[in-house]
Design a protein around this motif. Sequence first.
Motif, short mmCIF file in Angstrom:
data_model
loop_
_atom_site.label_atom_id
_atom_site.label_comp_id
_atom_site.label_asym_id
_atom_site.label_seq_id
_atom_site.Cartn_x
_atom_site.Cartn_y
_atom_site.Cartn_z
N THR A 190 0.81 -1.22 0.00
CA THR A 190 0.00 0.00 0.00
C THR A 190 0.84 1.26 0.00
O THR A 190 0.50 2.24 -0.68
CB THR A 190 -0.93 0.02 1.23
OG1 THR A 190 -1.69 -1.19 1.26
CG2 THR A 190 -1.88 1.21 1.18
N ALA A 196 -8.95 -1.28 1.19
CA ALA A 196 -8.06 -0.93 2.30
C ALA A 196 -8.57 -1.46 3.63
O ALA A 196 -9.74 -1.85 3.76
CB ALA A 196 -7.91 0.59 2.38
N SER A 231 -8.83 3.60 5.50
CA SER A 231 -9.37 3.55 4.14
C SER A 231 -9.66 4.92 3.52
O SER A 231 -10.07 5.00 2.37
CB SER A 231 -10.67 2.73 4.14
OG SER A 231 -11.66 3.38 4.91
N LYS A 288 -9.30 7.86 1.45
CA LYS A 288 -8.42 8.16 0.31
C LYS A 288 -7.81 9.56 0.43
O LYS A 288 -8.49 10.52 0.75
CB LYS A 288 -9.21 8.06 -1.00
CG LYS A 288 -9.59 6.63 -1.36
CD LYS A 288 -10.10 6.51 -2.78
CE LYS A 288 -11.48 7.10 -2.95
NZ LYS A 288 -12.05 6.82 -4.28
N TYR A 341 -5.09 6.51 3.02
CA TYR A 341 -4.82 5.59 1.90
C TYR A 341 -4.36 6.45 0.73
O TYR A 341 -5.02 7.43 0.37
CB TYR A 341 -6.07 4.81 1.54
CG TYR A 341 -5.83 3.70 0.54
CD1 TYR A 341 -5.48 2.43 0.97
CD2 TYR A 341 -5.94 3.93 -0.83
CE1 TYR A 341 -5.24 1.40 0.06
CE2 TYR A 341 -5.70 2.92 -1.74
CZ TYR A 341 -5.35 1.66 -1.29
OH TYR A 341 -5.11 0.64 -2.19
#
Length: 513
Positions: A358, A386, A391, A393, A397
């Motif tokens: 990731t 994720a 999670s 964005k 993430y």
Amino acid sequence: MKKIIISTIAVSALLFTTSCEHDFDTDVKDVVVSKGEADFKTYVALGNSLTSGYRDGALYADGQKESYPSMIAQQMKLVGGGDFKQPMMPDNNGGLLLNVGGANIQIANTKLYIDSFINGSPDLKNANGGVATTLTNTVLPGPFNNLGVPGAKVAHLLADNYGNVAGVIPKTANPYFVRFASSPTTSVIKDFKAQSPTFFSLWIGNNDALLYALAGADPSVETLTPPAMFAQYYNALIAEIATTNAKGVVANIPSVTSIPSLTTIPTNPLTAAVLGNGNVAAGEANIDNLNASLYGPLNQILTAFGAGDRIKPLSKTAANPLLIKDETLPDLKVQITSAAAASGNAQLVALATYLGNTYGQARQAKAGDLVPLTTKAEIGKAEPTALAALSAKGVAYPFADKYILIPSEIADINTAIDAYNVTIKAAAASKGYAFVDANKKMNELGSKSGVYWDGVKYTASFVTGGAFSLDGVHLTGRGYAIIANEFIKSINATYKSTLPQVNANNYSGIKFP
């Protein structure tokens, strides 16, 4: 002696802002209007969304009425120009539906408008609740003088079947051209030639770079037309146009990386207020949690591999950068996973594998990156792949390639545009066509001094600049008028005509709630 139109306000602007560009200084009242060496009886405009009058993220009736070709056509009428017919949308909602098997599928959004302002930023909504009402399948009777096709690249103007409704879903045809193509099998250039135009304008090629830029230079979403291929198609298009013996005017391509759609959103929008949805205390608590669970540990891990500058802990008092994936960086996922494997701890290895996959090429955004306007709505949205707690964005993430333009991608795009413009100028010169340096004019709009028209200043600033519409890509009526005047000046200079310029201030700008 010609009489220059300058208002009292404009005189003041001229005296005290001498670095500004002034368009009104060549507009005259006491000059006999003449067509010169041109024949404007049948004027046909070729291009893409910029030619069609597209703005605010949609094609709609009021925008079409203020397309730059329609403005030019009105001036041509003064010296024998004919009617200028456009494939009008039926309302001011914009958006398109495609009827497939009896069911309507929405394939284009309705226009944007400012619903309100939140913390000084415009809250944009889509007209008619986002629901389109115009059917692509309803074909309009032509011929049409405005052949601007939203979304078209250079090659598309040459393509047969570009107006075939059966090709809309597989993307071999264009839904806007479907509405007004003379037949499903025709091409835009064939419909152009069928009208035996006496004069033409051509502004095409923006989408060969723009769509790629707006997609964050992600080749899986859009492609950048290679300059050699662009030259092949553009020269073929010019050769087809030349068979009509029409005189005309050709414009080059602005740098797409300087438009509001790519320069408005900062690379560091993550303040405590933003991360707390307006609640600073909650945002500070979120920052503490992110630093403890992600940013702190990642900084330590990356520092161990000599890359500690990629990700640093978040600040409670300063604006923080977005978290992005940079595919030009060395991928550290193998090093991260291998280091954990030495521990023999299966859970640690699993976690390290996830972190490596990731964040192996993750970094915080920095000056030189560009964030498309459309990315703003994605900040903080959950990434399904994720870990639930990490999670968000762009926050926890890393944003994927399609959400961000990095410097190397920007350089590639601008290098391609420079090459496109060499091709365009050479093609225009080879046929003796008038040439518009649209790139120069857009750069003037993008400068701090902007462009003045009779005392009113226009810039490329989003919402407040007056020249660009709410999608940050297309112009307002006033912006299109500025461009129309560039075409008119070039036509007059090349063909010894004296078409008067249009008054940019008479057209519409951004509508505020």
